[in-house]
Design a protein around this motif. Sequence first.
Motif, PDB file in Angstrom:
ATOM      1  N   UNK A 114     -24.285 -16.298   5.993  1.00  0.00           N
ATOM      2  CA  UNK A 114     -23.369 -15.177   6.228  1.00  0.00           C
ATOM      3  C   UNK A 114     -21.923 -15.648   6.264  1.00  0.00           C
ATOM      4  N   UNK A 115     -21.667 -16.721   7.000  1.00  0.00           N
ATOM      5  CA  UNK A 115     -20.297 -17.231   7.110  1.00  0.00           C
ATOM      6  C   UNK A 115     -19.784 -17.699   5.754  1.00  0.00           C
ATOM      7  N   UNK A 155     -24.669  -7.077   7.305  1.00  0.00           N
ATOM      8  CA  UNK A 155     -25.741  -6.313   7.946  1.00  0.00           C
ATOM      9  C   UNK A 155     -26.793  -7.283   8.457  1.00  0.00           C
ATOM     10  N   UNK A 156     -26.931  -7.352   9.772  1.00  0.00           N
ATOM     11  CA  UNK A 156     -27.921  -8.237  10.389  1.00  0.00           C
ATOM     12  C   UNK A 156     -28.620  -7.498  11.523  1.00  0.00           C
ATOM     13  N   UNK A 157     -29.837  -7.904  11.803  1.00  0.00           N
ATOM     14  CA  UNK A 157     -30.617  -7.262  12.862  1.00  0.00           C
ATOM     15  C   UNK A 157     -30.027  -7.565  14.230  1.00  0.00           C
ATOM     16  N   UNK A 211     -29.578  -9.035  17.702  1.00  0.00           N
ATOM     17  CA  UNK A 211     -29.980 -10.317  18.281  1.00  0.00           C
ATOM     18  C   UNK A 211     -29.894 -11.502  17.344  1.00  0.00           C
ATOM     19  N   UNK A 212     -29.357 -11.294  16.140  1.00  0.00           N
ATOM     20  CA  UNK A 212     -29.290 -12.404  15.181  1.00  0.00           C
ATOM     21  C   UNK A 212     -27.953 -13.136  15.215  1.00  0.00           C
ATOM     22  N   UNK A 213     -27.064 -12.741  16.130  1.00  0.00           N
ATOM     23  CA  UNK A 213     -25.842 -13.510  16.331  1.00  0.00           C
ATOM     24  C   UNK A 213     -24.658 -13.067  15.500  1.00  0.00           C
ATOM     25  N   UNK A 214     -24.408 -11.751  15.427  1.00  0.00           N
ATOM     26  CA  UNK A 214     -23.257 -11.266  14.657  1.00  0.00           C
ATOM     27  C   UNK A 214     -21.937 -11.711  15.294  1.00  0.00           C
ATOM     28  N   UNK A 215     -21.891 -11.748  16.619  1.00  0.00           N
ATOM     29  CA  UNK A 215     -20.665 -12.190  17.284  1.00  0.00           C
ATOM     30  C   UNK A 215     -20.415 -13.666  17.014  1.00  0.00           C
ATOM     31  N   UNK A 216     -21.474 -14.464  16.996  1.00  0.00           N
ATOM     32  CA  UNK A 216     -21.355 -15.884  16.677  1.00  0.00           C
ATOM     33  C   UNK A 216     -20.813 -16.056  15.259  1.00  0.00           C
ATOM     34  N   UNK A 217     -21.296 -15.245  14.333  1.00  0.00           N
ATOM     35  CA  UNK A 217     -20.823 -15.306  12.952  1.00  0.00           C
ATOM     36  C   UNK A 217     -19.348 -14.938  12.874  1.00  0.00           C
ATOM     37  N   UNK A 218     -18.965 -13.858  13.579  1.00  0.00           N
ATOM     38  CA  UNK A 218     -17.555 -13.448  13.595  1.00  0.00           C
ATOM     39  C   UNK A 218     -16.676 -14.561  14.160  1.00  0.00           C
ATOM     40  N   UNK A 252     -19.917  -1.273  13.017  1.00  0.00           N
ATOM     41  CA  UNK A 252     -19.099  -0.365  12.207  1.00  0.00           C
ATOM     42  C   UNK A 252     -19.884   0.840  11.696  1.00  0.00           C
ATOM     43  N   UNK A 253     -21.218   0.835  11.863  1.00  0.00           N
ATOM     44  CA  UNK A 253     -22.012   1.969  11.389  1.00  0.00           C
ATOM     45  C   UNK A 253     -21.881   3.172  12.328  1.00  0.00           C
ATOM     46  N   UNK A 254     -21.206   2.955  13.442  1.00  0.00           N
ATOM     47  CA  UNK A 254     -21.017   4.077  14.368  1.00  0.00           C
ATOM     48  C   UNK A 254     -19.694   4.791  14.057  1.00  0.00           C
ATOM     49  N   UNK A 255     -18.946   5.202  15.043  1.00  0.00           N
ATOM     50  CA  UNK A 255     -17.776   6.068  14.853  1.00  0.00           C
ATOM     51  C   UNK A 255     -16.769   5.591  13.840  1.00  0.00           C
ATOM     52  N   UNK A 256     -16.557   4.267  13.750  1.00  0.00           N
ATOM     53  CA  UNK A 256     -15.518   3.774  12.851  1.00  0.00           C
ATOM     54  C   UNK A 256     -15.803   4.016  11.388  1.00  0.00           C
ATOM     55  N   UNK A 257     -17.055   4.279  11.045  1.00  0.00           N
ATOM     56  CA  UNK A 257     -17.413   4.437   9.638  1.00  0.00           C
ATOM     57  C   UNK A 257     -17.414   5.892   9.190  1.00  0.00           C
ATOM     58  N   UNK A 258     -17.227   6.811  10.116  1.00  0.00           N
ATOM     59  CA  UNK A 258     -17.294   8.236   9.804  1.00  0.00           C
ATOM     60  C   UNK A 258     -15.948   8.717   9.274  1.00  0.00           C
ATOM     61  N   UNK A 259     -15.951   9.264   8.056  1.00  0.00           N
ATOM     62  CA  UNK A 259     -14.693   9.714   7.457  1.00  0.00           C
ATOM     63  C   UNK A 259     -14.019  10.810   8.286  1.00  0.00           C
ATOM     64  N   UNK A 260     -14.808  11.625   8.986  1.00  0.00           N
ATOM     65  CA  UNK A 260     -14.248  12.713   9.777  1.00  0.00           C
ATOM     66  C   UNK A 260     -13.932  12.304  11.215  1.00  0.00           C
ATOM     67  N   UNK A 261     -14.177  11.040  11.551  1.00  0.00           N
ATOM     68  CA  UNK A 261     -13.978  10.586  12.911  1.00  0.00           C
ATOM     69  C   UNK A 261     -12.495  10.550  13.271  1.00  0.00           C
ATOM     70  N   UNK A 262     -12.194  10.858  14.540  1.00  0.00           N
ATOM     71  CA  UNK A 262     -10.824  10.735  15.029  1.00  0.00           C
ATOM     72  C   UNK A 262     -10.360   9.285  14.997  1.00  0.00           C
TER      73      UNK A 262
END
Length: 404
Positions: free
Chosen positions: A253-254, A271-273, A275-282, A389-399
């Motif tokens: 990923x890195x 896109x990772x499941x 518990x697979x360490x997305x924060x570690x990757x970031x 990012x699949x939550x509010x930040x990805x919604x085109x209509x989001x505030x």
Amino acid sequence: MKPSPAHFRGVGADGNCQGILDSSTRRHQFGAEFDQHLVRQGPEHHYRASEKRFRDRSVNSTKGSVSGFPTYCGRRQLFGIAEEFDGKATGNNTMNEAETRAEHIDPALKDAGWGVVEGSKILREFPITPGRIEGHGRRAKSHQADYVLVYQNHKLAVNEAKAWDKPLTEGVAQAKDYAAKMAVRFAYATNGQGIYGVDMQTGKEGELTGYPTPDELWAMTFAEANAWRDRFSAVPFEDKGGSHPSRYYQDIAVERVMEAISENRDRILLTLATGTGKTFIAFQIAWKLFHSRWSLSHEPSRRPRILFLADRNILANQAYNAFSAFPEDALVRIAPDDIRKKGRVPTNGSIFFTIFQTFMSGPPKDGHPSPYFGEYPPDFFDFIVIDECHRGGANDESNWRGIL
């Protein structure tokens, strides 16, 4: 050349050299098994393995008595025959995998420059996965590569070793499997007598005359030069002194993100499941950007400004703590209370952490909403990590979309 009886020297119970011992007496004293060890080529530690097998044996013969196994003087006399035949004696056929690696594979890799050329190293018995979880505290067999060839902090190839008497292609399937898991382009299999190579990208495979050098393998992997890729590669992963090694898919990923950045791509989705360490990757991505001095200017003139944007305080705080390896003055936690207290948004730092809600808040100006994110110039942040990012930040209509 076949050795004559005169080539074999005998030893007494005290290990001293005792004249000539013919081959029939040797077989009578030590058994046929001894003949195989007599001609074995290799360093002294392999003779010690033989010594252990014969140590307790006490044999009498018409030519004298031998108790135990010969001491160093006797061993050098007895095993010197192996050196006369330049390692071509039949004993090589009985070498196990460990001996094959020590006597043939390791020297071949060294001759090609691996572990010798600066920036190159060999990872031995490299753990890929601990094995699939089967339940009830059990796991399937772990996956472990015999050799992983690394150059400039990139894993470039796997090399699977088998014993001397195994077919050359015995380890090919295993090498391919490991290379596919680790997303490396080249896989090699060897029995010490030859090398079989596979290009996982083109599908080309076949026998080779030797291992490629680190520079040759780098050029084969990366056909086109890229200055930023080289700068990113020069920054090793931060593993806290080896106590926090990365997992193979985190490496992938890195490296893929860094490759995308070096190619000037401005949007990257990981896109990772859970518990697979997305924060570690970031963290590892930010670590490489920070230490290579990458920025939107594409000139290594300053440290980048990186924003970690989440939708919950617990996630922003978790990331802030996970980035503790950075200098303390490089980390900034953007909080509404601090902004109100100071009257402005913080700008001194390199890694900023906040949530959408904080950026959207702020006192109205001239009767209009004035969110805090508006106080930053549009190009202030060089790189933005949007967690979940699949939550509010990805919604085109989001505030919250206005922030992006």
